[in-house]
Design a protein around this motif. Structure first.
Motif, PDB file in Angstrom:
ATOM      1  N   ALA A   1       0.828  -1.210   0.000  1.00  0.00           N
ATOM      2  CA  ALA A   1       0.000   0.000   0.000  1.00  0.00           C
ATOM      3  C   ALA A   1       0.859   1.254   0.000  1.00  0.00           C
ATOM      4  O   ALA A   1       0.602   2.205  -0.761  1.00  0.00           O
ATOM      5  N   HIS A   2       1.901   1.275   0.828  1.00  0.00           N
ATOM      6  CA  HIS A   2       2.767   2.457   0.886  1.00  0.00           C
ATOM      7  C   HIS A   2       3.497   2.674  -0.439  1.00  0.00           C
ATOM      8  O   HIS A   2       3.657   3.818  -0.883  1.00  0.00           O
ATOM      9  N   VAL A   3       3.914   1.600  -1.087  1.00  0.00           N
ATOM     10  CA  VAL A   3       4.572   1.724  -2.389  1.00  0.00           C
ATOM     11  C   VAL A   3       3.607   2.299  -3.419  1.00  0.00           C
ATOM     12  O   VAL A   3       3.964   3.184  -4.208  1.00  0.00           O
ATOM     13  N   LEU A   4       2.371   1.818  -3.412  1.00  0.00           N
ATOM     14  CA  LEU A   4       1.378   2.299  -4.382  1.00  0.00           C
ATOM     15  C   LEU A   4       1.046   3.763  -4.148  1.00  0.00           C
ATOM     16  O   LEU A   4       0.882   4.536  -5.112  1.00  0.00           O
ATOM     17  N   PHE A   5       0.958   4.185  -2.888  1.00  0.00           N
ATOM     18  CA  PHE A   5       0.677   5.593  -2.612  1.00  0.00           C
ATOM     19  C   PHE A   5       1.833   6.482  -3.067  1.00  0.00           C
ATOM     20  O   PHE A   5       1.620   7.593  -3.555  1.00  0.00           O
ATOM     21  N   THR A   6       3.048   5.984  -2.907  1.00  0.00           N
ATOM     22  CA  THR A   6       4.211   6.746  -3.386  1.00  0.00           C
ATOM     23  C   THR A   6       4.165   6.881  -4.898  1.00  0.00           C
ATOM     24  O   THR A   6       4.418   7.961  -5.452  1.00  0.00           O
ATOM     25  N   LEU A   7       3.824   5.788  -5.569  1.00  0.00           N
ATOM     26  CA  LEU A   7       3.747   5.827  -7.032  1.00  0.00           C
ATOM     27  C   LEU A   7       2.628   6.741  -7.512  1.00  0.00           C
ATOM     28  O   LEU A   7       2.749   7.382  -8.565  1.00  0.00           O
ATOM     29  N   SER A   8       1.536   6.817  -6.763  1.00  0.00           N
ATOM     30  CA  SER A   8       0.406   7.644  -7.199  1.00  0.00           C
ATOM     31  C   SER A   8       0.773   9.114  -7.271  1.00  0.00           C
ATOM     32  O   SER A   8       0.187   9.872  -8.057  1.00  0.00           O
ATOM     33  N   SER A   9       1.724   9.530  -6.466  1.00  0.00           N
ATOM     34  CA  SER A   9       2.159  10.923  -6.503  1.00  0.00           C
ATOM     35  C   SER A   9       3.232  11.170  -7.553  1.00  0.00           C
ATOM     36  O   SER A   9       3.570  12.318  -7.839  1.00  0.00           O
ATOM     37  N   GLN A  10       3.763  10.105  -8.150  1.00  0.00           N
ATOM     38  CA  GLN A  10       4.847  10.238  -9.123  1.00  0.00           C
ATOM     39  C   GLN A  10       4.396   9.954 -10.556  1.00  0.00           C
ATOM     40  O   GLN A  10       4.902  10.566 -11.493  1.00  0.00           O
ATOM     41  N   ILE A  11       3.467   9.025 -10.722  1.00  0.00           N
ATOM     42  CA  ILE A  11       3.059   8.603 -12.070  1.00  0.00           C
ATOM     43  C   ILE A  11       2.125   9.640 -12.684  1.00  0.00           C
ATOM     44  O   ILE A  11       1.124  10.035 -12.076  1.00  0.00           O
ATOM     45  N   LYS A  12       2.453  10.059 -13.898  1.00  0.00           N
ATOM     46  CA  LYS A  12       1.626  11.026 -14.618  1.00  0.00           C
ATOM     47  C   LYS A  12       1.131  10.488 -15.959  1.00  0.00           C
ATOM     48  O   LYS A  12       0.214  11.072 -16.550  1.00  0.00           O
ATOM     49  N   GLU A  13       1.711   9.416 -16.435  1.00  0.00           N
ATOM     50  CA  GLU A  13       1.307   8.855 -17.729  1.00  0.00           C
ATOM     51  C   GLU A  13      -0.086   8.234 -17.610  1.00  0.00           C
ATOM     52  O   GLU A  13      -0.356   7.458 -16.683  1.00  0.00           O
ATOM     53  N   PRO A  14      -1.007   8.566 -18.537  1.00  0.00           N
ATOM     54  CA  PRO A  14      -2.399   8.093 -18.413  1.00  0.00           C
ATOM     55  C   PRO A  14      -2.546   6.575 -18.331  1.00  0.00           C
ATOM     56  O   PRO A  14      -3.331   6.079 -17.521  1.00  0.00           O
ATOM     57  N   THR A  15      -1.808   5.845 -19.160  1.00  0.00           N
ATOM     58  CA  THR A  15      -1.966   4.381 -19.133  1.00  0.00           C
ATOM     59  C   THR A  15      -1.482   3.794 -17.810  1.00  0.00           C
ATOM     60  O   THR A  15      -2.099   2.876 -17.266  1.00  0.00           O
ATOM     61  N   LEU A  16      -0.398   4.357 -17.278  1.00  0.00           N
ATOM     62  CA  LEU A  16       0.082   3.881 -15.979  1.00  0.00           C
ATOM     63  C   LEU A  16      -0.874   4.286 -14.862  1.00  0.00           C
ATOM     64  O   LEU A  16      -1.032   3.562 -13.873  1.00  0.00           O
ATOM     65  N   GLU A  17      -1.510   5.447 -15.010  1.00  0.00           N
ATOM     66  CA  GLU A  17      -2.531   5.847 -14.033  1.00  0.00           C
ATOM     67  C   GLU A  17      -3.682   4.850 -14.016  1.00  0.00           C
ATOM     68  O   GLU A  17      -4.226   4.526 -12.949  1.00  0.00           O
ATOM     69  N   MET A  18      -4.035   4.355 -15.203  1.00  0.00           N
ATOM     70  CA  MET A  18      -5.104   3.366 -15.291  1.00  0.00           C
ATOM     71  C   MET A  18      -4.693   2.069 -14.596  1.00  0.00           C
ATOM     72  O   MET A  18      -5.468   1.461 -13.849  1.00  0.00           O
ATOM     73  N   PHE A  19      -3.450   1.641 -14.859  1.00  0.00           N
ATOM     74  CA  PHE A  19      -2.928   0.454 -14.175  1.00  0.00           C
ATOM     75  C   PHE A  19      -2.936   0.654 -12.661  1.00  0.00           C
ATOM     76  O   PHE A  19      -3.330  -0.236 -11.902  1.00  0.00           O
ATOM     77  N   LEU A  20      -2.497   1.827 -12.230  1.00  0.00           N
ATOM     78  CA  LEU A  20      -2.411   2.101 -10.791  1.00  0.00           C
ATOM     79  C   LEU A  20      -3.783   2.031 -10.133  1.00  0.00           C
ATOM     80  O   LEU A  20      -3.929   1.477  -9.027  1.00  0.00           O
ATOM     81  N   SER A  21      -4.795   2.590 -10.792  1.00  0.00           N
ATOM     82  CA  SER A  21      -6.136   2.566 -10.200  1.00  0.00           C
ATOM     83  C   SER A  21      -6.642   1.132 -10.055  1.00  0.00           C
ATOM     84  O   SER A  21      -7.242   0.771  -9.039  1.00  0.00           O
ATOM     85  N   ARG A  22      -6.394   0.302 -11.064  1.00  0.00           N
ATOM     86  CA  ARG A  22      -6.814  -1.095 -10.984  1.00  0.00           C
ATOM     87  C   ARG A  22      -6.087  -1.814  -9.844  1.00  0.00           C
ATOM     88  O   ARG A  22      -6.674  -2.626  -9.120  1.00  0.00           O
ATOM     89  N   ILE A  23      -4.788  -1.537  -9.719  1.00  0.00           N
ATOM     90  CA  ILE A  23      -3.992  -2.228  -8.700  1.00  0.00           C
ATOM     91  C   ILE A  23      -4.406  -1.783  -7.302  1.00  0.00           C
ATOM     92  O   ILE A  23      -4.453  -2.589  -6.357  1.00  0.00           O
ATOM     93  N   LEU A  24      -4.720  -0.497  -7.140  1.00  0.00           N
ATOM     94  CA  LEU A  24      -5.205  -0.025  -5.839  1.00  0.00           C
ATOM     95  C   LEU A  24      -6.537  -0.690  -5.483  1.00  0.00           C
ATOM     96  O   LEU A  24      -6.758  -1.083  -4.326  1.00  0.00           O
TER      97      LEU A  24
END
Length: 870
Positions: free
Chosen positions: A337-360
């Protein structure tokens, strides 16, 4: 509407090599009854569908053979050829599944020989060196593992070879992809092959039984070496940002799966993966094979996408249920969870944002599974007041109006899951007064109603704690939501939330009391605000409430229609001074209670909650009320009342005598509407009525023809079908006469437009093949010409009204009647210049000007005859 022709199934025919064909010919018997003859007939066909029939005969034929048949060289050769056929078929060919299904039923005494033949053929496939044939071999490995016993056994026998092939093919595909940089077509194909290879590797690990033991977990085992090689390839793919993200994400899944399968002891797996995700691997404490295979994950600086996909693999591939990973698994969950929250503040690419939302969202599912396994140590870390839930809420609030629909959907899943997480942390206590839920509800209600995410989250909250606790905070919420429904962009969200709330509220009220008094409270909460909007709301509010909310309410609670009708009729009476004790719901500047009543009845009938039987109409609304609506000064009230009469959920519902009288009454007073939109709606609704008459007349005609003495089911009239058919005929004749009479000299353009459009609809609906027309309108068609030929149409009006005249309106011999009438026209009365309409032949209409520019009528009659003859 024509019947859609069913598309014929296309199946590519199977073929065999020349050598196998000659083998079959040599073993085929004269009578053509052995297996070789059967296969020979099959492969000589060119139609795959026909070949399926022969494939299904294989096992029944072998079942007739005795145990000595397994030594028969004919059967041995045929089994070998069948193995070759199976491996030659494409993955999507239905013949492949049919053949596998048939061979699954092979007699037991043939299984050893069949397994030997399949293993031999698969070995040949694995020996291929053609890069562009690797995909076919990989597909065959995949198909062998899917519901095919012989195939799965063959893969088990050749597991070492299969793993070696997958390792070799993935390496060569990656190299070829590097060489073809810039050739996007070939690279796309290669990346797709790479993706399939990784997935098949994962399938092997998950389905092959040999991986359940530890015999292969030795450094000198070929299987172990191939597994390490594959793990190294997956790590390389994960770190290669030039590859498709789908390929990278699949590699992340494969890495975690292989670690889970290979690492020993299993209790240390969560700690190892945590150190990888946190980039804190102690290189001296991990096994040598792991360092050699995953060095870049241990010592290198891996990209954000690689870490993200490893998180995905962690959540998808590890077993979070039943607390099987213990405290270390719980720690891994929190670290992820902490890793994902860190990535959420760093990732700006739309496709990776989509991946991040699914993973969260996947993380919240895993958290629920862990909490359900009774993990008291996680109570403080995952309750509503924890920092993790706070970060999740922050993520939801930030992304609940994201442009991507899929991402908004993931935020809904997250919010719903975090509510469930908090419920699980309260350990079965009364969670409703819980401060977290109370504060969350109040904070959501304080937000403006134009925020779309608010509706979704409130819906989730209702499902979690019930609507009664939300209504306890603010009873005016239903009215507030209905007020918002004037904004089209918010209507779907508002109507969905209202549906969730009134469904939950009704269930709660019914569970609390067995008495019928609860329905009054439910009506007061959900129906009364609706009726107020229908009476006093603005035009947009009314329209959207009628289209979106009212149908949902009536579908869930049809019995509420009686309540609506009672309240609205009482309000109408109060407005007219008949019952001053009840407050009026309407005003002179709105459609008022009568408009609301007609709208409710129209929706109810269109959705099947209201039938047109006389007794039902008398119970709900009077004849005078219907007529009042049909001539109301507000056009929408007239349209709703007409819609009530014309629309029905059953296309064959009988039109009652009362309805026909009301329609005739409506046409008498509403042809001269000045609004084009209103005219169009009137014509459209009447066309629906005509279609219903046509279709119901078919039913009546069949009943009459069958001479059945029993009353038809759901019949709305208690009279003989022939009587109803005659009423239909009289009604349609009367309608046509009324429409023709409206076409008098000097009638307004709007009247003529409406009349001609309705006549055109009648012509279209009742134009059926000769001998099939159940309601004959031929006699009134001629009356049309007796009226139309004496109209004083301007040339401009003729050009405008031209589309309303179709040749289907007339019998083919009508031209003779027209000419006869036209020739007598000048003798009967003196005509001023007008345009004469003549139907000469199908799909053609000729306009001729009589007595124009000083021409004599005889001159035009001569041209008329010439035109008809032509």
């Amino acid at each position: 509407m024509g019947v859609k022709k069913k598309k014929e199934m296309q199946v590519a025919a199977l073929t065999i090599c020349h050598q196998d064909l000659e083998t079959l010919k040599s073993f085929a018997d004269v009578e053509g009854k052995n297996l070789a003859s059967l296969l020979l007939h099959c492969v000589q066909l060119t139609d795959g569908v026909s070949q399926i029939h022969y494939i299904k005969q294989i096992v029944p034929l072998l079942e007739k053979a005795d145990k000595n048949g397994m030594c028969d060289p004919t059967i041995q050769s045929c089994l070998d050829i069948l193995a070759g056929i199976y491996l030659s078929l494409s993955l999507k060919n239905p013949l492949k599944k049919v053949l596998a299904s048939s061979l699954n039923s092979l007699p037991d005494f043939f299984l050893p020989e069949a397994m030997h033949r399949f293993t031999s053929r698969l070995q040949e496939e694995l020996n291929t060196t053609d890069l562009y044939s690797y995909r076919k071999v990989t597909d065959n490995i995949s198909s062998c593992m899917e519901n095919f016993n012989l195939g799965r056994a063959s893969v088990n026998n050749l597991l070492k070879n299969v793993l070696h092939f997958l390792q070799k093919s993935l390496i060569e595909i990656l190299e070829e992809n590097r060489k073809c940089a810039g050739n996007h077509i070939i690279q796309t194909q290669l990346m797709n092959d790479l993706l399939v290879g990784i997935r098949v590797s994962m399938m092997l690990v998950q389905k092959v039984q040999d991986f359940q033991g530890n015999l292969w977990k030795t450094s000198d085992s070929p299987i172990w070496q191939n597994m390490c090689g594959l793990l190294s390839i997956f790590t390389k793919v994960l770190s290669d940002d030039d590859l498709l993200q789908t390929v990278q994400s699949t590699s992340g899944l494969a890495i975690i799966l292989f670690i889970k399968t290979m690492f020993h002891p299993s209790e240390k797996i969560p700690h190892l993966i945590s150190s990888v995700l946190l980039r804190s691997v102690d290189c001296t404490s991990v096994p040598e094979w792991f360092m050699s295979s995953c060095r870049s994950l241990c010592c290198g600086d891996i990209s954000q996408s690689a870490v993200l996909f490893l998180c995905q693999g962690t959540l998808a591939m590890l077993d979070w249920q039943n607390g099987s990973m213990g405290r270390s698994g719980e720690a891994l969950l929190l670290d992820t969870a902490h890793v994902l929250f860190t990535l959420s503040s760093q990732i700006k690419e739309p496709t990776l944002e989509m991946f991040l939302s699914r993973i969260l969202a996947s993380w919240t599912n895993s958290a629920i599974q862990v909490l359900e396994s009774s993990s008291p140590s996680l109570t403080d870390s995952l309750n509503g007041n924890s920092s993790i839930v706070g970060r999740l809420l922050e993520y939801v609030y930030t992304h609940w109006e994201h442009p991507l629909d899929a991402l908004r959907h993931q935020t809904k899943i997250m919010f719903k899951n975090l509510l469930q997480m908090h419920r699980l942390t309260v350990e079965g206590a009364d969670f409703v007064p819980d401060p977290f839920f109370v504060e969350l509800t109040e904070s959501l209600l304080r937000l403006e109603w134009h925020i779309k995410g608010k509706y979704t989250c409130l819906g989730c909250l209702v499902e979690c704690i019930g609507v009664e606790h939300i209504l306890a905070i603010d009873k005016t919420i239903p009215s507030q939501i209905l007020e918002v429904m004037g904004d089209q962009s918010l209507v779907p969200y508002a109507s969905d939330l209202l549906e969730t709330m009134f469904r939950n509220h009704k269930s709660h009220l019914k569970s609390q009391t067995a008495e019928s008094s609860w329905i009054d409270q439910w009506h007061e909460t959900w129906v009364s605000p609706l009726l107020f909007i229908l009476c006093e709301g603005n035009l947009d509010q009314k329209s959207y409430v009628i289209d979106y909310y009212l149908p949902k309410l009536l579908s869930y609670s049809p019995e509420s229609l009686q309540y609506m009708v009672k309240i609205l009729q009482t309000s109408i009476d109060a407005k007219t001074g008949q019952e001053q004790s009840f407050p009026s719901l309407g005003s002179c500047n709105s459609r008022g209670a009568l408009g609301a009543l007609m709208a409710c009845l129209r929706i109810a009938r269109a959705h099947g909650h209201l039938q047109s039987a006389t007794d039902t109409w008398e119970n709900l609304v009077s004849d005078a009320r219907i007529k009042q609506g049909l001539i109301h000064q507000h056009c929408q009230v007239r349209i709703d009342t007409l819609g009530l009469l014309c629309e029905s959920n059953r296309s064959t519902e009988i039109v009652s005598m009362e309805e026909m009288q009301w329609i005739q009454f409506f046409i008498t007073y509403n042809l001269n509407s000045q609004s084009p939109g209103v005219r169009q709606q009137i014509c459209s609704l009447l066309k629906k009525l005509f279609c219903r008459i046509q279709e119901s007349s078919q039913v009546l005609y069949k009943l009459e023809q069958s001479k059945s003495k029993r009353e038809p089911e759901n019949e709305l009239t208690k009279q003989h079908p022939s009587v109803s058919l005659q009423q239909y005929k009289n009604f349609m004749s009367s309608i046509c006469n009324s429409l023709f009479e409206a076409l008098f000299p000097g009638s307004s353009y709007s009247t003529r437009f409406s009349a001609l459009t309705i006549l055109g609809s009648i012509a279209e609906v009742f134009h059926v093949p000769e001998g099939k027309c159940l309601i004959m309108l031929g006699e009134v068609i001629f009356v049309f010409f007796q009226n139309i030929l004496i109209l004083h149409f301007a040339l401009f009006e003729v050009s405008v009204l031209l589309p309303f005249f179709e040749v289907s309106f007339l019998p083919y011999n009508s031209c003779l009647y027209i000419m006869k009438f036209a020739s007598k026209g000048q003798k009967r009365k003196k005509l001023s210049p007008f345009s004469l309409i003549i139907i000469c032949q199908p799909q053609s209409i000729i306009f001729m000007d009589y007595a124009y520019y000083g021409k004599s009528s005889s001159y035009y009659l001569t041209n008329l005859f010439v035109a008809v003859l032509r």
